[in-house]
Design an enzyme around this catalytic site. Structure first.
Site, short mmCIF file in Angstrom:
data_model
loop_
_atom_site.label_atom_id
_atom_site.label_comp_id
_atom_site.label_asym_id
_atom_site.label_seq_id
_atom_site.Cartn_x
_atom_site.Cartn_y
_atom_site.Cartn_z
N LYS A 146 0.82 -1.20 0.00
CA LYS A 146 0.00 0.00 0.00
C LYS A 146 0.86 1.25 0.00
O LYS A 146 0.37 2.34 -0.20
CB LYS A 146 -0.86 0.03 1.28
CG LYS A 146 -1.72 -1.16 1.49
CD LYS A 146 -2.41 -0.98 2.90
CE LYS A 146 -2.72 -2.32 3.44
NZ LYS A 146 -3.14 -2.26 4.85
N GLY A 147 2.16 1.05 0.26
CA GLY A 147 3.05 2.19 0.48
C GLY A 147 3.10 3.23 -0.62
O GLY A 147 3.38 4.40 -0.37
N GLU A 187 7.22 2.40 -6.65
CA GLU A 187 7.45 1.88 -5.30
C GLU A 187 7.60 3.02 -4.29
O GLU A 187 7.96 4.15 -4.66
CB GLU A 187 8.75 1.05 -5.29
CG GLU A 187 8.55 -0.43 -5.12
CD GLU A 187 8.11 -0.86 -3.71
OE1 GLU A 187 7.36 -0.11 -3.05
OE2 GLU A 187 8.51 -1.94 -3.29
N ASP A 188 7.35 2.71 -3.03
CA ASP A 188 7.54 3.73 -1.99
C ASP A 188 9.02 3.87 -1.62
O ASP A 188 9.55 4.97 -1.60
CB ASP A 188 6.68 3.43 -0.74
CG ASP A 188 6.92 2.03 -0.16
OD1 ASP A 188 7.64 1.21 -0.77
OD2 ASP A 188 6.35 1.75 0.91
N ASP A 218 14.68 -0.58 0.11
CA ASP A 218 15.46 -0.83 1.32
C ASP A 218 16.48 -1.92 1.00
O ASP A 218 17.57 -1.63 0.52
CB ASP A 218 14.50 -1.20 2.45
CG ASP A 218 15.18 -1.38 3.79
OD1 ASP A 218 16.40 -1.17 3.87
OD2 ASP A 218 14.51 -1.73 4.77
N LYS A 278 17.11 4.02 0.34
CA LYS A 278 17.97 4.16 1.51
C LYS A 278 19.43 4.15 1.09
O LYS A 278 19.82 3.41 0.19
CB LYS A 278 17.68 3.06 2.52
CG LYS A 278 16.41 3.35 3.27
CD LYS A 278 16.24 2.52 4.51
CE LYS A 278 14.87 2.82 5.11
NZ LYS A 278 14.48 1.83 6.14
N PHE A 337 14.35 4.37 9.82
CA PHE A 337 12.99 3.93 9.52
C PHE A 337 12.08 5.15 9.38
O PHE A 337 11.88 5.90 10.32
CB PHE A 337 12.45 2.98 10.59
CG PHE A 337 11.20 2.29 10.13
CD1 PHE A 337 11.27 1.16 9.32
CD2 PHE A 337 9.96 2.79 10.47
CE1 PHE A 337 10.11 0.54 8.86
CE2 PHE A 337 8.80 2.18 10.02
CZ PHE A 337 8.87 1.05 9.21
N ASP A 370 4.33 3.42 6.33
CA ASP A 370 3.68 3.19 7.63
C ASP A 370 4.60 2.56 8.66
O ASP A 370 5.64 2.00 8.33
CB ASP A 370 2.52 2.22 7.44
CG ASP A 370 3.02 0.79 7.16
OD1 ASP A 370 3.81 0.62 6.21
OD2 ASP A 370 2.64 -0.13 7.91
N ARG A 378 0.60 6.66 7.42
CA ARG A 378 0.67 6.75 5.96
C ARG A 378 0.16 8.10 5.45
O ARG A 378 0.56 8.58 4.39
CB ARG A 378 -0.20 5.65 5.32
CG ARG A 378 0.32 4.25 5.46
CD ARG A 378 -0.46 3.33 4.55
NE ARG A 378 -0.33 1.92 4.90
CZ ARG A 378 0.68 1.13 4.55
NH1 ARG A 378 1.67 1.61 3.83
NH2 ARG A 378 0.71 -0.12 4.92
P1 IMP Z 1 12.76 -4.07 0.71
O1 IMP Z 1 12.18 -5.35 0.20
O2 IMP Z 1 13.71 -4.32 1.85
O3 IMP Z 1 13.39 -3.20 -0.36
O4 IMP Z 1 11.61 -3.23 1.42
C1 IMP Z 1 10.41 -3.17 0.85
C2 IMP Z 1 9.28 -2.64 1.69
O5 IMP Z 1 9.58 -2.55 3.09
C3 IMP Z 1 8.94 -1.24 1.25
O6 IMP Z 1 8.15 -1.24 0.10
C4 IMP Z 1 8.23 -0.73 2.48
O7 IMP Z 1 6.85 -1.11 2.46
C5 IMP Z 1 8.93 -1.41 3.62
N1 IMP Z 1 9.94 -0.50 4.20
C6 IMP Z 1 11.28 -0.55 4.05
N2 IMP Z 1 11.88 0.46 4.70
C7 IMP Z 1 10.88 1.17 5.28
C8 IMP Z 1 10.87 2.37 6.11
O8 IMP Z 1 11.89 3.00 6.44
N3 IMP Z 1 9.64 2.80 6.51
C9 IMP Z 1 8.47 2.15 6.18
N4 IMP Z 1 8.45 1.06 5.41
C10 IMP Z 1 9.65 0.57 4.96
MG MG Z 2 4.99 -1.32 5.26
#
Ligand code: IMP
Ligand code: MG
Length: 182
Positions: A47-48, A103-104, A107, A135, A156, A163, A169
């Site tokens: 949902k991000g 994408e939001d 990470d 990040k 974070f 969220d 959000r």
């Molecule tokens: P990844 O798979 O580690 O790249 O992270 C993917 C998902 O983790 C993102 O689409 C977010 O929904 C969540 N996420 C990662 N870092 C954060 C943060 O700092 N705040 C909130 N959600 C995060």
């Molecule tokens: Mg999340």
């Protein structure tokens, strides 16, 4: 009571800076796709990305189609688990279309890597990535980013779609989550 409830949030990027950057991203995308004949589809990752997607699509000066894809890592943790599952799929085929995944935040990159593999198999004409945040760390996996909003420190963050356990959000700005007031 405010939008923040009991949550402590340290401001990181203001609403004004976010909106300015989205205008620029909209222009970049418009420029890149304006001479292409295939339909342009933005696929938001639930949902991000919903808030970002809503602003971004209105900053693009071209016809666009919108789709949502539900992909979530398990749990309500503040750490990515790397375990990804599809919770909602596209409503239409994307074969032959120009696709931008919206994408939001990037990470570890695991979510996006999984999603890109999945979408590639559906034979889009092109497949690119637009992420609101990245990040400032070495990603576990290497995912190419074509359009990027902001690079942020490895903290974070919440707001503007992101969220903590489904809260915050709806903040129009981005901030660092600093815990809950006792
Ligand atoms: P990844 O798979 O580690 O790249 O992270 C993917 C998902 O983790 C993102 O689409 C977010 O929904 C969540 N996420 C990662 N870092 C954060 C943060 O700092 N705040 C909130 N959600 C995060
Ligand atoms: Mg999340």
């Amino acid at each position: 009571m405010s939008k923040f409830g009991n949550d402590k949030v340290r401001p990181l990027i203001s609403e004004e800076r976010i909106q300015q950057r989205i205008k620029e991203l909209g222009q970049e995308i418009t420029k890149e796709y304006q001479d292409k004949a295939e339909p342009l589809v933005l696929i938001g990752v639930l949902k991000g990305s919903i808030i970002f997607l809503a602003d971004l699509c209105r900053a693009i000066d071209l016809p666009v189609e919108l789709e949502m894809m539900g992909v979530s890592s398990y749990g309500e943790d503040t750490k990515s688990s790397g375990v990804v599952r599809i919770t909602q799929d596209l409503t239409r085929p994307i074969a032959g279309k120009n696709v931008i995944v919206v994408e939001d935040i990037l990470d570890t990159g695991l979510t996006l890597q999984y999603l890109l593999e999945n979408l590639k198999a559906r034979n889009p004409n092109s497949l690119k990535v637009c992420t609101f945040l990245k990040k400032d760390i070495e990603q576990k996996v290497n995912v190419p980013i074509d359009f990027l909003g902001f690079t942020i420190p490895n903290e974070f963050v919440v707001g503007y779609g992101l969220d903590v356990a489904e809260r915050l959000r709806h903040l129009p700005m981005l901030g660092v989550f600093e815990g809950v007031h006792q």
